[in-house]
Design an enzyme around this catalytic site. Structure first.
Site, PDB file in Angstrom:
ATOM      1  N   GLY A 115     -13.738 -20.913  97.314  1.00  0.00           N
ATOM      2  CA  GLY A 115     -14.858 -21.346  96.502  1.00  0.00           C
ATOM      3  C   GLY A 115     -14.742 -20.795  95.096  1.00  0.00           C
ATOM      4  O   GLY A 115     -13.992 -19.852  94.832  1.00  0.00           O
ATOM      5  N   CYS A 116     -15.504 -21.401  94.184  1.00  0.00           N
ATOM      6  CA  CYS A 116     -15.399 -20.973  92.786  1.00  0.00           C
ATOM      7  C   CYS A 116     -15.896 -19.542  92.602  1.00  0.00           C
ATOM      8  O   CYS A 116     -15.142 -18.671  92.146  1.00  0.00           O
ATOM      9  CB  CYS A 116     -16.132 -21.945  91.866  1.00  0.00           C
ATOM     10  SG  CYS A 116     -17.856 -22.242  92.290  1.00  0.00           S
ATOM     11  N   TYR A 117     -17.143 -19.271  92.964  1.00  0.00           N
ATOM     12  CA  TYR A 117     -17.654 -17.904  92.827  1.00  0.00           C
ATOM     13  C   TYR A 117     -16.829 -16.893  93.637  1.00  0.00           C
ATOM     14  O   TYR A 117     -16.510 -15.804  93.137  1.00  0.00           O
ATOM     15  CB  TYR A 117     -19.110 -17.828  93.275  1.00  0.00           C
ATOM     16  CG  TYR A 117     -20.110 -18.584  92.421  1.00  0.00           C
ATOM     17  CD1 TYR A 117     -20.271 -18.305  91.064  1.00  0.00           C
ATOM     18  CD2 TYR A 117     -20.940 -19.547  92.983  1.00  0.00           C
ATOM     19  CE1 TYR A 117     -21.210 -18.968  90.295  1.00  0.00           C
ATOM     20  CE2 TYR A 117     -21.886 -20.215  92.227  1.00  0.00           C
ATOM     21  CZ  TYR A 117     -22.019 -19.931  90.886  1.00  0.00           C
ATOM     22  OH  TYR A 117     -22.954 -20.582  90.120  1.00  0.00           O
ATOM     23  N   THR A 119     -13.761 -16.807  94.265  1.00  0.00           N
ATOM     24  CA  THR A 119     -12.488 -16.503  93.611  1.00  0.00           C
ATOM     25  C   THR A 119     -12.631 -15.277  92.713  1.00  0.00           C
ATOM     26  O   THR A 119     -11.799 -14.361  92.743  1.00  0.00           O
ATOM     27  CB  THR A 119     -12.000 -17.710  92.803  1.00  0.00           C
ATOM     28  OG1 THR A 119     -11.711 -18.788  93.698  1.00  0.00           O
ATOM     29  CG2 THR A 119     -10.752 -17.377  91.996  1.00  0.00           C
ATOM     30  N   PHE A 287     -13.239 -17.306  84.436  1.00  0.00           N
ATOM     31  CA  PHE A 287     -12.307 -18.375  84.819  1.00  0.00           C
ATOM     32  C   PHE A 287     -13.034 -19.707  84.789  1.00  0.00           C
ATOM     33  O   PHE A 287     -14.266 -19.762  84.627  1.00  0.00           O
ATOM     34  CB  PHE A 287     -11.712 -18.117  86.210  1.00  0.00           C
ATOM     35  CG  PHE A 287     -12.718 -17.917  87.311  1.00  0.00           C
ATOM     36  CD1 PHE A 287     -12.951 -18.907  88.261  1.00  0.00           C
ATOM     37  CD2 PHE A 287     -13.429 -16.721  87.426  1.00  0.00           C
ATOM     38  CE1 PHE A 287     -13.869 -18.711  89.276  1.00  0.00           C
ATOM     39  CE2 PHE A 287     -14.345 -16.523  88.447  1.00  0.00           C
ATOM     40  CZ  PHE A 287     -14.570 -17.523  89.370  1.00  0.00           C
TER      41      PHE A 287
END
Length: 311
Positions: A115-117, A119, A287
């Site tokens: 997932g984005c968060y 990462t 990011f």
């Protein structure tokens, strides 16, 4: 013959970004379905079983259904949803998070994209847990602000179609019940034994993330310093071309953190702040939520699985 890649769900935010990153490449072939066939289970099953690697850019339930459509044992999957991120039968697709992880991804039949968060959170926390600097049961609060594209295609369209006067607030903190689908993923993949408090937010910008974790040094092992935390991260990611750890001098020179600084890239920037503070440290990750936090990571995993890239 070049490997055949099928993106199931290539009209969503992540799928569109993956397609954009792959469409001009000559070393692979892309399989796409006409619009009228994208929701036809028979045609999707046919496409999935005809490709070498299928990338699932679908809601969780639909991703599970798509994975169940595979009958060809040669087909390999990358799931960009959160359906399989804590499933031990799937390899977690964060190539830099642990020694040997890139090799596990390269050999895997089933890879779950991070997932984005998570990462950013895992990128900061797991090396410190592994180094013994951060106890796995430490009480952690993770705060993150993402661009509104993190809400998916519908949220992007709603935000960008709205008149300026009727747009959502510039900052929306959500997940106020402290129960978020990313929390179990962060806990498991960071090697934590205690559930962290995770507080996400959306900002009035399209993409990019700043994620922070504040630490009180007095609660850590005696002698733990900002310098030691930085050294652990720098050593862990040495030679990793998609992860950069700012030097103490670079960190000290920062006045702000820009969530959009790495947009359009597959880079993850990690920072240890507070070198001048004797008792507190701020860990930070910057990011692109659509890059290293989604489509960029998926393409990186694809290349690893095809033997076309190394971390």
């Amino acid at each position: 013959m070049q490997p055949l890649v099928f993106i199931d769900g290539d009209q969503g935010t992540t799928g569109l970004q993956i397609h954009e990153r792959l469409r001009s490449r000559a070393d692979i072939r892309l399989l796409t379905l006409p619009e009228a066939e994208r929701k036809d289970p028979a045609r999707r099953a046919e496409a999935i079983n005809a490709c070498d690697i299928a990338i699932l850019c679908l809601p969780d339930a639909a991703a599970r259904e798509a994975a169940a459509l595979v009958s060809n044992p040669a087909v390999r999957l990358i799931d960009a949803s959160s359906a399989h991120r804590t499933d031990p039968q799937w390899v977690y697709g964060f190539a830099e998070m642990a020694p040997g992880q890139a090799e596990r991804i390269a050999q895997a039949k089933r890879v779950s994209n991070p997932g984005c968060y998570p990462t950013g959170a895992i990128g900061l926390l797991r090396p410190l847990v592994q180094a013994g600097l951060l106890p796995p049961d430490h009480p952690l609060s993770i705060h993150a602000v993402s661009g509104y594209s993190g809400g998916g295609r519908a949220q992007v369209q709603a935000f960008e179609a709205a008149a300026p006067a009727s747009r959502p607030p510039a900052l929306q903190v959500y997940g106020l019940g402290l129960v978020h689908k990313h929390t179990p993923e962060i806990q498991q993949q960071a090697g934590l034994t205690a559930r962290p408090a995770f507080v996400p937010a959306y900002g009035a910008f399209r993409q990019g993330i700043v994620l922070t974790v504040a630490l009180h040094l007095r609660l850590l092992a005696p002698g733990t310093t900002a310098a030691a935390l930085h050294q652990a991260l720098a050593s862990h990611y040495a030679g990793r071309r998609h992860v950069e750890v700012l030097s103490p001098d670079q960190a000290q020179a920062l006045q702000t953190l820009d969530p959009e600084a790495l947009n359009g890239t597959n880079q993850l920037r990690l920072v240890v702040l507070g070198q001048a503070s004797p008792d507190q440290v701020l860990l930070a990750a910057v990011f692109d939520n659509l890059g290293k936090g989604a489509s960029g990571a998926a393409v990186q995993n694809l290349d690893l699985m095809l033997g076309l890239d190394a971390v």
